[in-house]
Design an enzyme around this catalytic site. Structure first.
Site, mmCIF file in Angstrom:
data_model
loop_
_atom_site.group_PDB
_atom_site.id
_atom_site.type_symbol
_atom_site.label_atom_id
_atom_site.label_comp_id
_atom_site.label_asym_id
_atom_site.label_seq_id
_atom_site.Cartn_x
_atom_site.Cartn_y
_atom_site.Cartn_z
ATOM 1 N N HIS A 106 0.860 -1.199 0.000
ATOM 2 C CA HIS A 106 0.000 0.000 0.000
ATOM 3 C C HIS A 106 0.888 1.237 0.000
ATOM 4 O O HIS A 106 1.401 1.650 1.042
ATOM 5 C CB HIS A 106 -0.942 -0.006 1.206
ATOM 6 N N PHE A 202 -2.914 17.791 2.904
ATOM 7 C CA PHE A 202 -2.418 16.588 2.244
ATOM 8 C C PHE A 202 -2.700 16.648 0.738
ATOM 9 O O PHE A 202 -1.831 16.404 -0.092
ATOM 10 C CB PHE A 202 -3.098 15.382 2.894
ATOM 11 N N HIS A 288 -9.328 9.476 -8.243
ATOM 12 C CA HIS A 288 -9.758 10.156 -7.028
ATOM 13 C C HIS A 288 -11.260 9.946 -6.811
ATOM 14 O O HIS A 288 -12.045 10.036 -7.756
ATOM 15 C CB HIS A 288 -9.437 11.650 -7.114
ATOM 16 N N GLY A 321 -8.227 9.063 -2.073
ATOM 17 C CA GLY A 321 -8.732 10.315 -1.509
ATOM 18 C C GLY A 321 -9.479 10.017 -0.228
ATOM 19 O O GLY A 321 -9.741 8.859 0.105
ATOM 20 N N HIS A 351 -9.456 0.895 -0.946
ATOM 21 C CA HIS A 351 -9.360 1.558 0.346
ATOM 22 C C HIS A 351 -10.748 1.384 0.975
ATOM 23 O O HIS A 351 -11.756 1.667 0.320
ATOM 24 C CB HIS A 351 -9.151 3.062 0.191
ATOM 25 N N GLU A 354 -11.213 3.536 6.221
ATOM 26 C CA GLU A 354 -10.216 4.489 6.732
ATOM 27 C C GLU A 354 -11.008 5.627 7.373
ATOM 28 O O GLU A 354 -10.982 6.762 6.910
ATOM 29 C CB GLU A 354 -9.323 5.018 5.590
ATOM 30 N N HIS A 379 -6.253 -0.124 4.520
ATOM 31 C CA HIS A 379 -6.462 0.394 5.873
ATOM 32 C C HIS A 379 -7.353 -0.486 6.737
ATOM 33 O O HIS A 379 -6.917 -1.044 7.717
ATOM 34 C CB HIS A 379 -6.988 1.834 5.874
ATOM 35 N N ASP A 437 2.045 6.820 2.446
ATOM 36 C CA ASP A 437 2.604 8.026 1.822
ATOM 37 C C ASP A 437 3.877 8.471 2.533
ATOM 38 O O ASP A 437 3.898 9.530 3.176
ATOM 39 C CB ASP A 437 1.572 9.160 1.894
HETATM 40 ZN ZN LIG Z 1 -3.749 4.965 0.728
#
Ligand SMILES: [Zn+2]
Ligand SMILES: *[C@@H]1O[C@H](CO)[C@@H](O)[C@H](O)[C@H]1NC(C)=O
Ligand SMILES: *[C@@H]1O[C@H](CO)[C@@H](O)[C@H](O)[C@H]1NC(C)=O
Ligand SMILES: *[C@@H]1O[C@H](CO)[C@@H](O)[C@H](O)[C@H]1NC(C)=O
Ligand SMILES: *[C@@H]1O[C@H](CO)[C@@H](O)[C@H](O)[C@H]1NC(C)=O
Ligand SMILES: *[C@@H]1O[C@H](CO)[C@@H](O)[C@H](O)[C@H]1NC(C)=O
Ligand SMILES: *[C@@H]1O[C@H](CO)[C@@H](O)[C@H](O)[C@H]1NC(C)=O
Ligand SMILES: *[C@@H]1O[C@H](CO)[C@@H](O)[C@H](O)[C@H]1NC(C)=O
Ligand SMILES: *[C@@H]1O[C@H](CO)[C@@H](O)[C@H](O)[C@H]1NC(C)=O
Length: 505
Positions: A106, A202, A288, A321, A351, A354, A379, A437
């Site tokens: 990831h 971010f 996104h 996103g 994802h 999260e 996540h 990230d």
């Molecule tokens: Zn991610």
């Protein structure tokens, strides 16, 4: 090889407990010891057999972990920005850095390379222009001619000239750097008081980085450096979530998505050939989640085409996103059903979960991701609050990609001892550790996240078996086909054995 452990049979436990209460007032210490062993064996890596050399290394690691726990300021309980130097200089971190960790599953495309390099190397290249947005952010472009003005941004400045004119170029460079990452020396709680504020910054860092890294020559160097940063952190393989933006040249001409993917493929091949301990990389095409329905339909169609045309490098599809701010997966159900409808292969790597907001539409993403047959869960922070999703993820062997530092920095959890993955790891739920990230959080590779997992939510209980299992998991839950996984495991085992023999005395 390490298989999934069996959960102890409830009936066995019942019998043991009857024996326990059979007339004695003090429970039998042998029974107690049996139960403790049994529970320990249930954790991630709890059934991994260690060789004598590994056992020696294990004792060393546990001693180092105890040193960490004895510190006045316990790093996993602190905000990572404040803990980073403590972690980096610890003896345990040095071992984790050299330990073959397998794969990063990831990781996002434009947060894989340190921003120091972006500023000191990339922005010093010729033809680099900068503009200042009306929101105190910055944008870049490389161009042989004066570029066309951008909406909501100042007129373009040639950076070289701006630097020459500035009173203090270091100050300018620092302010550029601060725009490209979330990491700060200031108090992070003050700088980022809420989830929405940190997510806003971010997304701004991504926008600021984009103009720099989509210039063809920079893109090639960037990705190549990204791979070497992983490799020097003892990582052999990665699956990169990539937006595949159009790349451009100095004269303003640009290429389409296929070119971007081909460039990834070419540089991966070259890097793998030059570094025999490296296994490769694959791409998860992402869009996104702020996109509207027709855009997601187009993206899924494009993903199916890319999956067909580039089966070696393409792993699948995902939406990126902030989940809480975007539309839930269910909103895109028509688009996401296209591959199944057309009987076209397109694995999903969603994802999901999260979030710490229970009961919202977005909170349903976990179940929906599983309904859409996701290959892994990105996540899964909310998984403990969804017993059915949790059970499905376990029985279908859908691994959770746990990103400890990301979850802390993005304000889902403060003290990493309280991360939900503590529970998942105590019962050997299918999971991998990842870094999400690194450039945004001021980390590199995977070792910082391994530290938080091992010392923070692994507690005193997790051991070398846990670390070994996590590395093996990262290959077993990758998108590689079974024969490639075997090859990767053989290569991993070789470097692991070398690592173990070098670390014992
Ligand atoms: Zn991610
Ligand atoms: C940690 O602290 C305990 C209690 O003060 C002490 O007994 C132990 O030796 C220390 N461990 C290490 C590795 O420093
Ligand atoms: C910038 O990075 C490239 C690619 O990694 C490297 O070849 C070059 O020497 C670097 N230049 C400077 C000035 O650091
Ligand atoms: C500028 O900042 C404001 C407040 O933070 C935000 O609402 C707005 O969306 C931002 N505009 C852009 C173009 O990012
Ligand atoms: C330039 O700025 C940097 C960072 O803001 C600062 O540390 C340094 O002292 C400044 N140098 C001069 C000559 O003012
Ligand atoms: C981004 O750069 C601008 C211009 O140099 C500066 O005013 C702003 O403070 C920077 N933003 C951050 C978050 O450092
Ligand atoms: C990109 O352009 C090439 C021709 O230059 C074309 O063959 C390919 O289908 C295009 N790819 C996409 C995803 O549009
Ligand atoms: C979706 O977004 C695109 C690009 O922003 C826009 O052109 C289109 O009108 C939007 N479609 C709908 C249905 O809102
Ligand atoms: C998920 O997998 C099941 C079983 O293989 C299949 O019947 C179903 O169509 C798949 N659903 C989607 C949306 O791909």
């Amino acid at each position: 090889m390490v298989g999934q452990i069996q959960r102890p049979h409830v009936a066995v436990l019942a019998v043991l407990l009857c024996w326990l209460t059979g007339g004695l007032s003090i429970p039998d210490p042998r029974l107690r010891e049996t139960l403790i062993q049994l529970e320990n064996s249930m954790q991630t890596g709890g059934n991994v057999m260690l060789s004598n050399a590994e056992k020696q290394l294990d004792s060393l690691l546990l001693k180092m972990k105890e040193e960490e726990m004895n510190r006045t300021h316990f790093p996993p309980a602190m905000h990572f920005f404040k803990a980073r130097d403590l972690i980096r200089t610890s003896p345990l971190f040095k071992v984790l850095h050299r330990m073959p960790k397998g794969a990063v599953l990831h990781l996002h495309d434009f947060a894989m390379v340190d921003v120091e390099w972006l500023v000191k190397n990339v922005t010093y290249r010729p033809h680099c222009f900068i503009c200042f947005t009306d929101n105190q952010s910055i944008r870049f472009i490389f161009s042989s001619q004066w570029p066309k003005a951008r909406p909501r941004c100042s007129p373009w400045n040639l950076l070289e000239k701006l630097r020459a004119q500035s009173v203090n170029a270091t100050h300018l460079d620092n302010s550029i750097m601060n725009n490209l990452t979330l990491f700060t020396d200031k108090d992070p709680e003050t700088v980022y008081p809420s989830q929405s504020e940190i997510w806003y910054h971010f997304e701004q860092t991504f926008q600021a980085v984009l103009g720099l890294v989509t210039f063809v020559p920079v893109f090639r160097d960037y990705y190549s450096r990204g791979l070497s940063l992983m490799y020097v952190d003892s990582i052999m393989y990665l699956e990169l979530r990539a937006l595949l933006p159009e790349l451009y040249e100095l004269d303003g001409s640009s290429y389409n998505t296929s070119y971007t993917l081909k460039t990834y493929q070419e540089i991966t091949k070259q890097f793998t050939a030059e570094n025999p301990g490296f296994f490769g990389a694959r791409i998860i095409f992402t869009i996104h989640r702020g996109a509207n329905e027709s855009e997601v339909v187009q993206a899924v169609e494009k993903a199916m085409t890319l999956q067909r045309d580039f089966p070696d490098i393409m792993a699948g599809f995902d939406l990126v996103g902030r989940e809480d701010a975007g539309r839930p997966l269910w909103y895109f159900r028509d688009a996401l059903s296209l591959p199944a409808e057309k009987r076209v292969k397109l694995p999903f790597f969603f994802h999901a979960g999260e979030t710490d907001l229970e009961g919202t539409d977005v909170d349903q993403n976990l179940l929906d991701a599983l309904l859409f047959n996701t290959s892994r869960i990105g996540h899964g922070f909310a998984l403990l609050r969804h017993p059915l999703a949790k059970e499905l993820s376990r029985t279908r062997d859908v691994a959770v990609e746990v990103c400890p530092i990301s979850n802390q920095v993005m304000k889902l959890v403060k003290d990493l001892r309280n991360h939900p993955a503590a529970v998942l790891m105590s019962e050997n739920h299918p999971l991998v550790i990842s870094s999400d990230d690194p450039a945004a959080f001021g980390t590199s590779g995977l070792s910082y996240d391994f530290y938080e997992a091992f010392v923070g939510f692994g507690g005193r209980k997790s051991n070398l078996g846990t670390l070994k299992q996590l590395a093996i998991n990262s290959i077993r839950y990758s998108s590689l086909d079974p024969s490639e996984q075997e090859q990767a495991l053989v290569l991993w085992q070789k470097t692991w054995d070398k690592f173990v023999s070098e670390n014992t005395f």
